[in-house]
Write a protein that holds these residues in place. Sequence first.
Motif, mmCIF file in Angstrom:
data_model
loop_
_atom_site.group_PDB
_atom_site.id
_atom_site.type_symbol
_atom_site.label_atom_id
_atom_site.label_comp_id
_atom_site.label_asym_id
_atom_site.label_seq_id
_atom_site.Cartn_x
_atom_site.Cartn_y
_atom_site.Cartn_z
ATOM 1 N N VAL A 131 0.846 -1.193 0.000
ATOM 2 C CA VAL A 131 0.000 0.000 0.000
ATOM 3 C C VAL A 131 0.882 1.244 0.000
ATOM 4 O O VAL A 131 1.806 1.365 0.809
ATOM 5 C CB VAL A 131 -0.942 0.022 1.220
ATOM 6 C CG1 VAL A 131 -1.872 1.230 1.167
ATOM 7 C CG2 VAL A 131 -1.759 -1.271 1.278
ATOM 8 N N GLY A 132 0.602 2.145 -0.922
ATOM 9 C CA GLY A 132 1.343 3.393 -1.013
ATOM 10 C C GLY A 132 0.520 4.541 -0.437
ATOM 11 O O GLY A 132 -0.647 4.722 -0.809
ATOM 12 N N PHE A 133 1.115 5.307 0.466
ATOM 13 C CA PHE A 133 0.459 6.457 1.075
ATOM 14 C C PHE A 133 1.215 7.719 0.688
ATOM 15 O O PHE A 133 2.443 7.758 0.791
ATOM 16 C CB PHE A 133 0.466 6.345 2.606
ATOM 17 C CG PHE A 133 -0.148 5.092 3.152
ATOM 18 C CD1 PHE A 133 -1.500 5.032 3.449
ATOM 19 C CD2 PHE A 133 0.628 3.957 3.393
ATOM 20 C CE1 PHE A 133 -2.072 3.876 3.971
ATOM 21 C CE2 PHE A 133 0.072 2.800 3.909
ATOM 22 C CZ PHE A 133 -1.280 2.756 4.195
ATOM 23 N N VAL A 165 -3.270 5.399 -1.495
ATOM 24 C CA VAL A 165 -4.107 6.158 -0.570
ATOM 25 C C VAL A 165 -3.577 7.583 -0.473
ATOM 26 O O VAL A 165 -2.385 7.787 -0.208
ATOM 27 C CB VAL A 165 -4.123 5.513 0.833
ATOM 28 C CG1 VAL A 165 -4.982 6.344 1.797
ATOM 29 C CG2 VAL A 165 -4.617 4.078 0.759
ATOM 30 N N LEU A 166 -4.458 8.555 -0.698
ATOM 31 C CA LEU A 166 -4.088 9.970 -0.599
ATOM 32 C C LEU A 166 -4.588 10.550 0.716
ATOM 33 O O LEU A 166 -5.772 10.437 1.047
ATOM 34 C CB LEU A 166 -4.692 10.758 -1.767
ATOM 35 C CG LEU A 166 -4.662 12.295 -1.654
ATOM 36 C CD1 LEU A 166 -3.234 12.815 -1.519
ATOM 37 C CD2 LEU A 166 -5.360 12.931 -2.856
ATOM 38 N N LEU A 167 -3.685 11.180 1.452
ATOM 39 C CA LEU A 167 -4.034 11.960 2.635
ATOM 40 C C LEU A 167 -4.111 13.408 2.177
ATOM 41 O O LEU A 167 -3.096 14.078 2.020
ATOM 42 C CB LEU A 167 -2.983 11.765 3.734
ATOM 43 C CG LEU A 167 -2.693 10.300 4.116
ATOM 44 C CD1 LEU A 167 -1.634 10.240 5.214
ATOM 45 C CD2 LEU A 167 -3.954 9.583 4.553
ATOM 46 N N VAL A 207 -9.164 8.346 -0.891
ATOM 47 C CA VAL A 207 -8.702 9.650 -0.425
ATOM 48 C C VAL A 207 -9.381 9.975 0.895
ATOM 49 O O VAL A 207 -10.589 9.790 1.055
ATOM 50 C CB VAL A 207 -8.964 10.769 -1.460
ATOM 51 C CG1 VAL A 207 -10.431 10.870 -1.833
ATOM 52 C CG2 VAL A 207 -8.461 12.121 -0.931
ATOM 53 N N VAL A 208 -8.580 10.441 1.856
ATOM 54 C CA VAL A 208 -9.097 10.977 3.108
ATOM 55 C C VAL A 208 -9.229 12.484 2.907
ATOM 56 O O VAL A 208 -8.237 13.165 2.658
ATOM 57 C CB VAL A 208 -8.165 10.663 4.292
ATOM 58 C CG1 VAL A 208 -8.769 11.188 5.599
ATOM 59 C CG2 VAL A 208 -7.891 9.171 4.381
ATOM 60 N N VAL A 209 -10.443 12.993 2.977
ATOM 61 C CA VAL A 209 -10.717 14.385 2.631
ATOM 62 C C VAL A 209 -10.626 15.252 3.885
ATOM 63 O O VAL A 209 -11.426 15.106 4.814
ATOM 64 C CB VAL A 209 -12.106 14.527 1.975
ATOM 65 C CG1 VAL A 209 -12.373 15.972 1.590
ATOM 66 C CG2 VAL A 209 -12.206 13.627 0.749
#
Length: 327
Positions: free
Chosen positions: A163-165, A207-209, A230-232
């Motif tokens: 998993v890439g963050f 996964v985008l923060l 995405v965590v908004v």
Amino acid sequence: MQTRFSVAFATLLLLPALAAAATSSRGVVLQPDKLVILSTTDVKGTTSPCGCHIPKGGLSRRAGLADSIRAQYGQVALVDDGGFFPEGDGQQDLAWFIMDVMHRLNTDAVGVGERDLRYGASFLRAQVKLNQLPVVCANLIEKHSREPLFNPYLVKKIGGLRVGFFGLIGEKVNLGPSRDSLLVEEPAAVATRTIAEMRKKGVDVVVLLGQLGKAENEDLVSTVDGVNAVVVGRDTPLIPKGRMIKNTVACYGGEQGHYLCKTVLTLDARRQVTSGEADAVMLGPEVGDQPEIYKLVKSFEDGIKEKLRKAEAERAARAAKQGGGDQ
């Protein structure tokens, strides 16, 4: 600093119990076709449940729910989108404590928000190093080196998945005391480049923060391919049910850690995401506290109260002495 050292001592005392209580997201994979991403955003220094009609939130409830979901699924990542520093000035101890607890919770990745720069980039970077916190932000750049202030991304093995963050911060944020030494690159171009780098490294899920704001986060994932979730964050209201934006699952957990967003991605045999959904789970009274984190938070808060009590007593004594001298 007295409070900080007392909390650090208490943390050391609790460390063996915390290690036993924490459940690694790399344990038994009970549901290999699922990846769960648990997220908070814009916590604003909140450590305990709010004094609302229904008390909700708190670090120990976050820990308790995360442990139960880890035990249920196995492939679980715990992240914080950024904006975790308190809003008021002079609360460096609280900022440090929040970061320390996130480390204790085995947080897999942490983003950077405008609020986290209020004490300067040097303070934030020093605390990140001290707490060994996995902070990522791809477009927050040091002017003199032209390099990212933190790792632009990280790749972690969650169960059987890579998993890439990565994190992004808005272009118009207040960079605080470090405004002359930092700059923010345009998010979409950075996202495109960063996703390509992670995919070359064989990541299965991206996964985008996102500390960009609601509209900006949604616009980015609708135009830039390759983000699975995405965590908004950044001034984004709570939306109990997440949304599918093109091929990206977006979650909206609100502020102050009252809710823990649960994003569930389903993967096929080739480890490609086929579907996903997200829900904001309220950290209400029905969510159990993790006992050791509860003790740690209480110890810290009691220390803060005692520090304030002593400061008030000293002010009262000085005022009384000055008043007596004027007679």
